[in-house]
Design an enzyme around this catalytic site. Structure first.
Site, PDB file in Angstrom:
ATOM      1  CD  GLU A 183      -2.972  -1.175   0.271  1.00 38.26           C
ATOM      2  OE1 GLU A 183      -3.134  -0.146  -0.416  1.00 38.26           O
ATOM      3  OE2 GLU A 183      -3.666  -2.197   0.145  1.00 38.26           O
ATOM      4  CB  CYS A 196      -6.015  -2.428   6.886  1.00 37.96           C
ATOM      5  SG  CYS A 196      -6.075  -4.161   7.396  1.00 37.96           S
ATOM      6  CG  HIS A 205      -4.094  -5.242   2.577  1.00 36.90           C
ATOM      7  ND1 HIS A 205      -4.496  -3.955   2.263  1.00 36.90           N
ATOM      8  CD2 HIS A 205      -4.787  -5.583   3.706  1.00 36.90           C
ATOM      9  CE1 HIS A 205      -5.376  -3.538   3.162  1.00 36.90           C
ATOM     10  NE2 HIS A 205      -5.559  -4.500   4.045  1.00 36.90           N
TER      11      HIS A 205
END
Length: 201
Positions: free
Chosen positions: A77, A141, A160
């Site tokens: 991410e 998250c 992730h």
């Protein structure tokens, strides 16, 4: 010194503890002091615990790991988002403001070059696919990532992973995370080395 936290999914079926145990077993070499924590899926706990852990350890880098039921690859991410948190956590709570930090920036990018990390890990020939994302999902998250990025001025990362067995086992995910974190530390050190050279001239 990095520390890693695993953010378990709302359902306990994903067994993130297996991946955490695998990473702890593999380690990151003698030169890296690794601390691993599991953070509950609770907004208030995240807001309290993330700053406390940063203050306690003053790490070089924090890498958060979370399970995504929609993921089929290991996903790096790029950024965390401040607003849009409407889902209830495991305590049936949701921030009234629906944001992480009042008056904080809309999003914060990690100082880690995720594209470079992805390319490097891909060339290692691991039997795990690694991809990039700019949206961690507006749940715990993403909330955790933004909170950590805000606290650390960008010295955080979020990975992730798919649910265990869909398609990777704990050993594959553990080795992928080991390689990813090692590459992140290397990219971080290289970028800081370049920055230091610029300041000297």
């Amino acid at each position: 010194m990095p520390w890693v936290n695993s953010c378990p999914a709302k359902s306990g079926l994903f067994r993130t503890s297996h991946v955490r145990e695998e990473l702890e077993k593999l380690g990151l070499g003698d030169s890296v002091d690794l601390h691993v924590y599991e953070i509950p899926v609770e907004y208030k706990t995240v807001q309290r615990l993330i700053p406390a852990l940063w203050e306690k350890h003053s790490p070089q880098l924090v890498v958060h790991v979370g399970v995504s039921g929609m993921a089929t690859t290991v996903t790096l991410e790029k950024c965390g988002h401040n607003k849009g948190y409407k889902g209830l956590d495991n305590c049936r709570f949701c921030p009234g403001s629906q944001c992480c930090v009042e008056d904080g920036p809309e999003s914060i990018d990690s100082i880690i070059d995720m594209d470079a990390v992805c390319q490097r890990v891909t060339t290692l020939g691991l039997d795990v696919s690694v991809t990039i994302s700019q949206d961690a999902g507006r749940y715990l998250c993403d909330f955790t990532y933004y909170t950590s990025l805000y606290q650390s001025h960008g010295r955080s990362a979020f990975v992730h992973v798919p649910p265990l067995g869909k398609p990777y086992n704990a050993d594959q995910l553990g080795r992928a995370l080991q390689a990813i974190i090692e590459e992140m530390l290397d990219v971080l050190e290289q970028s800081e080395g370049k920055l230091s050279c610029r300041h000297k001239h």
